[in-house]
Design a protein around this motif. Structure first.
Motif, PDB file in Angstrom:
ATOM      1  N   THR A  51       4.277   3.074   1.356  1.00  0.00           N
ATOM      2  CA  THR A  51       3.270   3.255   2.404  1.00  0.00           C
ATOM      3  C   THR A  51       1.857   3.148   1.820  1.00  0.00           C
ATOM      4  O   THR A  51       0.979   2.489   2.386  1.00  0.00           O
ATOM      5  CB  THR A  51       3.459   4.625   3.094  1.00  0.00           C
ATOM      6  OG1 THR A  51       4.779   4.683   3.624  1.00  0.00           O
ATOM      7  CG2 THR A  51       2.443   4.815   4.200  1.00  0.00           C
ATOM      8  N   ALA A  54       1.119  -0.487   0.872  1.00  0.00           N
ATOM      9  CA  ALA A  54       0.909  -1.317   2.064  1.00  0.00           C
ATOM     10  C   ALA A  54      -0.456  -1.055   2.686  1.00  0.00           C
ATOM     11  O   ALA A  54      -1.103  -1.980   3.176  1.00  0.00           O
ATOM     12  CB  ALA A  54       2.017  -1.043   3.074  1.00  0.00           C
ATOM     13  N   LYS A  57      -3.371  -2.718   0.607  1.00  0.00           N
ATOM     14  CA  LYS A  57      -3.466  -4.175   0.630  1.00  0.00           C
ATOM     15  C   LYS A  57      -4.169  -4.674   1.895  1.00  0.00           C
ATOM     16  O   LYS A  57      -4.503  -5.829   1.980  1.00  0.00           O
ATOM     17  CB  LYS A  57      -2.074  -4.798   0.534  1.00  0.00           C
ATOM     18  CG  LYS A  57      -1.493  -4.658  -0.851  1.00  0.00           C
ATOM     19  CD  LYS A  57      -0.334  -5.596  -1.050  1.00  0.00           C
ATOM     20  CE  LYS A  57       0.063  -5.534  -2.519  1.00  0.00           C
ATOM     21  NZ  LYS A  57       1.053  -6.551  -2.849  1.00  0.00           N
ATOM     22  N   ARG A  58      -4.385  -3.823   2.878  1.00  0.00           N
ATOM     23  CA  ARG A  58      -5.058  -4.268   4.113  1.00  0.00           C
ATOM     24  C   ARG A  58      -6.530  -4.461   3.910  1.00  0.00           C
ATOM     25  O   ARG A  58      -7.244  -3.832   3.254  1.00  0.00           O
ATOM     26  CB  ARG A  58      -4.832  -3.228   5.222  1.00  0.00           C
ATOM     27  CG  ARG A  58      -3.471  -3.315   5.810  1.00  0.00           C
ATOM     28  CD  ARG A  58      -3.408  -2.423   7.021  1.00  0.00           C
ATOM     29  NE  ARG A  58      -2.025  -2.377   7.511  1.00  0.00           N
ATOM     30  CZ  ARG A  58      -1.671  -1.685   8.552  1.00  0.00           C
ATOM     31  NH1 ARG A  58      -2.542  -0.977   9.215  1.00  0.00           N
ATOM     32  NH2 ARG A  58      -0.426  -1.702   8.959  1.00  0.00           N
TER      33      ARG A  58
END
Length: 58
Positions: A51, A54, A57-58
């Protein structure tokens, strides 16, 4: 006399059953619970790591 033998054997059977339950079954159950707890903690750590990666990486 035969009745007394049955009573003695029944008492010995109950004592043996208690020995098996407290000597083998309960420790095995606690061991399985500890294993499940450790696996759950590892899974929680993996989910948290995925989590976080992820979201970064945005």
């Amino acid at each position: 006399m035969e009745r007394m033998g049955r009573i003695v054997m029944a008492v010995l059977g109950v004592l043996l059953a208690l020995y098996v339950v407290f000597g083998f079954v309960l420790p095995a159950l606690f061991g399985l619970l500890k294993l499940a707890l450790v696996l759950a903690l590892v899974a929680l750590a993996v989910v948290a790591a995925v989590t976080v990666v992820a979201r970064l990486k945005r």
